[in-house]
Design a protein around this motif. Sequence first.
Motif, mmCIF file in Angstrom:
data_model
loop_
_atom_site.group_PDB
_atom_site.id
_atom_site.type_symbol
_atom_site.label_atom_id
_atom_site.label_comp_id
_atom_site.label_asym_id
_atom_site.label_seq_id
_atom_site.Cartn_x
_atom_site.Cartn_y
_atom_site.Cartn_z
ATOM 1 N N SER A 29 0.834 -1.204 0.000
ATOM 2 C CA SER A 29 0.000 0.000 0.000
ATOM 3 C C SER A 29 0.871 1.256 0.000
ATOM 4 N N GLY A 50 -1.151 4.101 -1.130
ATOM 5 C CA GLY A 50 -2.529 3.759 -0.775
ATOM 6 C C GLY A 50 -3.400 4.913 -0.302
ATOM 7 N N THR A 104 -7.635 -4.940 -6.060
ATOM 8 C CA THR A 104 -8.301 -5.604 -4.929
ATOM 9 C C THR A 104 -9.709 -6.052 -5.315
ATOM 10 N N THR A 120 -3.011 -5.084 4.411
ATOM 11 C CA THR A 120 -2.175 -4.126 3.697
ATOM 12 C C THR A 120 -0.834 -3.977 4.415
ATOM 13 N N ASP A 126 -0.779 2.082 4.719
ATOM 14 C CA ASP A 126 -1.497 0.815 4.923
ATOM 15 C C ASP A 126 -2.856 0.999 5.590
ATOM 16 N N ALA A 153 -6.520 0.247 3.859
ATOM 17 C CA ALA A 153 -7.402 -0.745 4.495
ATOM 18 C C ALA A 153 -8.770 -0.113 4.775
ATOM 19 N N ALA A 206 -4.523 -3.243 8.368
ATOM 20 C CA ALA A 206 -3.091 -3.095 8.123
ATOM 21 C C ALA A 206 -2.343 -4.099 8.991
#
Length: 368
Positions: free
Chosen positions: A175, A178, A324, A334, A339, A343, A356
């Motif tokens: 991630s 992310g 995903t 993640t 992360d 998530a 995470a």
Amino acid sequence: MKKKLPYNFINIIKPSLRRTAGGMLISPDRGDILLCFTTGNYFNEGHKERLMIYLDNGISVFSGRQYHCDPRRCARDSVNLVSHAHFDHVPSSFNGSVICSEITGAVAGERTGTRLQVAECADVEMLDSGHVPGSTMFLIRGERQVLYTGDLCTRTKYFSPGAKPVKAHTLVIESTFGRDKYVFPPTGETVKSMRDWAEDNAAKDLHSVIYAYTFGKAQEVLAAMSGFDLYATVPIIKMNSILTRFGHSFGARPVPDEPAGPAVIVSSSAGRNDPKVKKYLAAGARTASVSGWAVDAGHRYAARVDTAFPLSDHADYDELMEFTRQVGPEVVYTFHGSDKQLARDIREKLGIEASALRKGHLTLSHFM
Ligand SMILES: [Zn+2]
Ligand SMILES: [Zn+2]
């Protein structure tokens, strides 16, 4: 809610306790208690099909047997999976064999000065992760399939059509980018701006020095800049020669001792101290960094360059979410970078259970 473990197989312990020889630290998904198998009896009682995922010597997966994904040290009694040859994913010591691609074996071996024993494992399928040459995702087969992405990129590159999603019960996904602010422009656009920039510099009789990481990014830049008078620093030339054995070619020559006509030089950022690169900088070369972080306005100043191009070897936020969705897992973990944010967005926007992975906070995936 998941069923609790049978109490006689566990002891409740303090998080500070380390894993014991036959045991393992585990916590339920949201981490309310930390549990420890002190005897390993649970696995001997016919529960070997159960799946556990936790952070310990890389990302550890127990699915009938013990797997370590990108372990810090290879464990002799486990299956060690090495996704690619970037230093943050390569074990510091090798015990026995590792499961990795041939390119990863060759590059990691060269970088660590170790001769790697590359093996295969019938329970693990190796899939292209699209991140750097040789990078691999691992699909661990079992009652519940686990897909571990390592570092991931779904865009087309000179060496890869990009990672393709496969169905899995549990997805362990990187991630790095992310957060929703990290969405990269199309690669073609970025490459065009980079080529236009180098052409403008040449028109002004100026050299272009592009800073890019020695393995992966430097070769991507060289491929993007083909047709220019291309030079690269010694570590990059060495890396190119390893990759040449696997059918890649980059057409870059070592940096000449004395600057002549306008050149494009690819160097790692540490290369700015290379005596030859210094001569080009002293001659007024324009500088650029190439990184996904270029999306951040402050990156150019932090990297001490004239300009920055957002060419990344990682998936951006939209690509992580779409990947995903297409894997269609029941649960997602993640790791790296943003992360927690990724998530949260997977939970809220895709309606998939996600959290995470955290050091010392071990995760039990659908235990019962
Ligand atoms: Zn990497
Ligand atoms: Zn990484």
